[in-house]
Scaffold this motif. Sequence first.
Motif, PDB file in Angstrom:
ATOM      1  N   UNK A 119      96.384  18.801  74.621  1.00  0.00           N
ATOM      2  CA  UNK A 119      94.942  18.503  74.306  1.00  0.00           C
ATOM      3  C   UNK A 119      93.853  18.540  75.665  1.00  0.00           C
ATOM      4  N   UNK A 120      94.532  18.978  76.672  1.00  0.00           N
ATOM      5  CA  UNK A 120      93.849  19.144  77.741  1.00  0.00           C
ATOM      6  C   UNK A 120      93.778  17.844  78.642  1.00  0.00           C
ATOM      7  N   UNK A 121      94.475  16.793  78.741  1.00  0.00           N
ATOM      8  CA  UNK A 121      94.603  15.582  79.560  1.00  0.00           C
ATOM      9  C   UNK A 121      95.606  16.205  80.614  1.00  0.00           C
ATOM     10  N   UNK A 122      94.994  16.282  81.915  1.00  0.00           N
ATOM     11  CA  UNK A 122      95.924  16.849  83.003  1.00  0.00           C
ATOM     12  C   UNK A 122      96.741  15.430  83.464  1.00  0.00           C
ATOM     13  N   UNK A 123      97.740  16.059  84.453  1.00  0.00           N
ATOM     14  CA  UNK A 123      98.776  15.022  84.722  1.00  0.00           C
ATOM     15  C   UNK A 123      98.103  13.817  85.729  1.00  0.00           C
ATOM     16  N   UNK A 124      96.966  13.955  86.243  1.00  0.00           N
ATOM     17  CA  UNK A 124      96.477  13.063  86.916  1.00  0.00           C
ATOM     18  C   UNK A 124      95.696  11.904  86.314  1.00  0.00           C
ATOM     19  N   UNK A 125      95.569  11.993  85.368  1.00  0.00           N
ATOM     20  CA  UNK A 125      94.839  11.127  84.246  1.00  0.00           C
ATOM     21  C   UNK A 125      95.939  10.256  83.443  1.00  0.00           C
ATOM     22  N   UNK A 126      97.127  10.725  83.363  1.00  0.00           N
ATOM     23  CA  UNK A 126      98.140  10.033  82.498  1.00  0.00           C
ATOM     24  C   UNK A 126      98.488   8.833  82.757  1.00  0.00           C
ATOM     25  N   UNK A 127      98.570   8.327  84.022  1.00  0.00           N
ATOM     26  CA  UNK A 127      99.078   6.937  84.476  1.00  0.00           C
ATOM     27  C   UNK A 127      97.972   6.109  84.635  1.00  0.00           C
ATOM     28  N   UNK A 128      96.583   6.535  84.169  1.00  0.00           N
ATOM     29  CA  UNK A 128      95.534   5.642  84.250  1.00  0.00           C
ATOM     30  C   UNK A 128      95.279   4.768  83.126  1.00  0.00           C
ATOM     31  N   UNK A 129      94.530   3.740  83.317  1.00  0.00           N
ATOM     32  CA  UNK A 129      94.284   2.960  81.895  1.00  0.00           C
ATOM     33  C   UNK A 129      93.175   3.697  80.995  1.00  0.00           C
ATOM     34  N   UNK A 130      93.475   3.735  79.783  1.00  0.00           N
ATOM     35  CA  UNK A 130      92.472   4.549  78.839  1.00  0.00           C
ATOM     36  C   UNK A 130      91.190   4.082  78.954  1.00  0.00           C
ATOM     37  N   UNK A 131      90.810   2.749  79.537  1.00  0.00           N
ATOM     38  CA  UNK A 131      89.539   2.196  79.760  1.00  0.00           C
ATOM     39  C   UNK A 131      88.794   3.170  80.904  1.00  0.00           C
ATOM     40  N   UNK A 132      89.471   4.005  81.746  1.00  0.00           N
ATOM     41  CA  UNK A 132      88.946   4.548  82.950  1.00  0.00           C
ATOM     42  C   UNK A 132      88.710   5.993  82.144  1.00  0.00           C
ATOM     43  N   UNK A 133      88.883   6.374  81.171  1.00  0.00           N
ATOM     44  CA  UNK A 133      88.471   7.748  80.711  1.00  0.00           C
ATOM     45  C   UNK A 133      87.130   7.707  79.817  1.00  0.00           C
ATOM     46  N   UNK A 134      86.716   8.984  80.024  1.00  0.00           N
ATOM     47  CA  UNK A 134      85.129   9.191  79.231  1.00  0.00           C
ATOM     48  C   UNK A 134      85.587   9.079  77.675  1.00  0.00           C
ATOM     49  N   UNK A 135      84.609   9.014  76.778  1.00  0.00           N
ATOM     50  CA  UNK A 135      84.927   9.107  75.445  1.00  0.00           C
ATOM     51  C   UNK A 135      85.542  10.266  74.947  1.00  0.00           C
ATOM     52  N   UNK A 136      85.084  11.256  75.364  1.00  0.00           N
ATOM     53  CA  UNK A 136      86.007  12.641  74.879  1.00  0.00           C
ATOM     54  C   UNK A 136      87.362  12.448  75.297  1.00  0.00           C
ATOM     55  N   UNK A 137      87.738  12.029  76.467  1.00  0.00           N
ATOM     56  CA  UNK A 137      88.858  12.063  76.869  1.00  0.00           C
ATOM     57  C   UNK A 137      89.946  11.202  76.098  1.00  0.00           C
ATOM     58  N   UNK A 138      89.304  10.046  75.691  1.00  0.00           N
ATOM     59  CA  UNK A 138      89.969   8.849  74.987  1.00  0.00           C
ATOM     60  C   UNK A 138      90.266   9.595  73.618  1.00  0.00           C
ATOM     61  N   UNK A 139      89.261  10.269  73.006  1.00  0.00           N
ATOM     62  CA  UNK A 139      89.531  10.965  71.734  1.00  0.00           C
ATOM     63  C   UNK A 139      90.589  11.730  71.602  1.00  0.00           C
ATOM     64  N   UNK A 140      90.667  12.628  73.072  1.00  0.00           N
ATOM     65  CA  UNK A 140      91.882  13.636  73.154  1.00  0.00           C
ATOM     66  C   UNK A 140      93.339  12.849  73.139  1.00  0.00           C
ATOM     67  N   UNK A 141      93.065  11.647  73.717  1.00  0.00           N
ATOM     68  CA  UNK A 141      94.380  10.865  73.716  1.00  0.00           C
ATOM     69  C   UNK A 141      94.705  10.411  72.282  1.00  0.00           C
ATOM     70  N   UNK A 142      93.686  10.054  71.629  1.00  0.00           N
ATOM     71  CA  UNK A 142      93.980   9.393  70.206  1.00  0.00           C
ATOM     72  C   UNK A 142      94.634  10.542  69.607  1.00  0.00           C
ATOM     73  N   UNK A 143      94.257  11.851  69.449  1.00  0.00           N
ATOM     74  CA  UNK A 143      94.804  12.965  68.747  1.00  0.00           C
ATOM     75  C   UNK A 143      96.187  13.149  69.466  1.00  0.00           C
ATOM     76  N   UNK A 144      96.505  13.011  70.455  1.00  0.00           N
ATOM     77  CA  UNK A 144      97.709  13.512  71.193  1.00  0.00           C
ATOM     78  C   UNK A 144      98.669  12.255  70.428  1.00  0.00           C
TER      79      UNK A 144
END
Length: 213
Positions: A119-144
Amino acid sequence: MTEQLLRLDNVGYAYRGKRSRDVLVGINMGFRAGTMYAVTGPSGSGKTTLLSLLAGLDDPTAGRVLHRGRDIRETGLLAYRRDTMSLVFQSYNLIDYLTVRENVLLGGPGDPDELLERVGIGAELRGRSVLKLSGGQQQRVAIARALAGTSEVILADEPTGNLDEETEASIIEVLKRCAHEDGTCVIVVTHSSRVCAAADEVVDLPKFNQVAN
């Protein structure tokens, strides 16, 4: 034609109380595996109610919701939701004190890194809190997270409603791949013309709903 995976058989739903109100009446429609559906209609037409019935979160006041020809109440709504269904909400519903990867792990046994890559979430973001992601990135995580299970059906309620055009396009592409490459039945409630254009079938709910105006 592919056999229907889900079917609404003369389904109705009404709010009961001092002012009873029919929301859905006489709904008959089916949904197949490997197909992306866009469910449309004006606000208040019952789209989210329809999604809740398909998810087994609400019980119809008339008719039956069938999965592979069997009433989901016979299966048991909890078992049906656990074994058949994944939900993607407009509000994401991620666990804010967990990391991106941990949120995906909650969805099921799928490899979270593989799904996040998809879903296009790179390795550098995967250890972060979801609160530090943009809305679009959070939606990608929800789909994953939805993809992490072994669900036959993905139900999405306005998954692109708060996103910019570029992010919306990428989310649409992910949902299409879920249907066409994985054979999942993807049902999206939407107001978006872009989602409708990308869907295999568009369901204009008011045309199926016999509720009195």
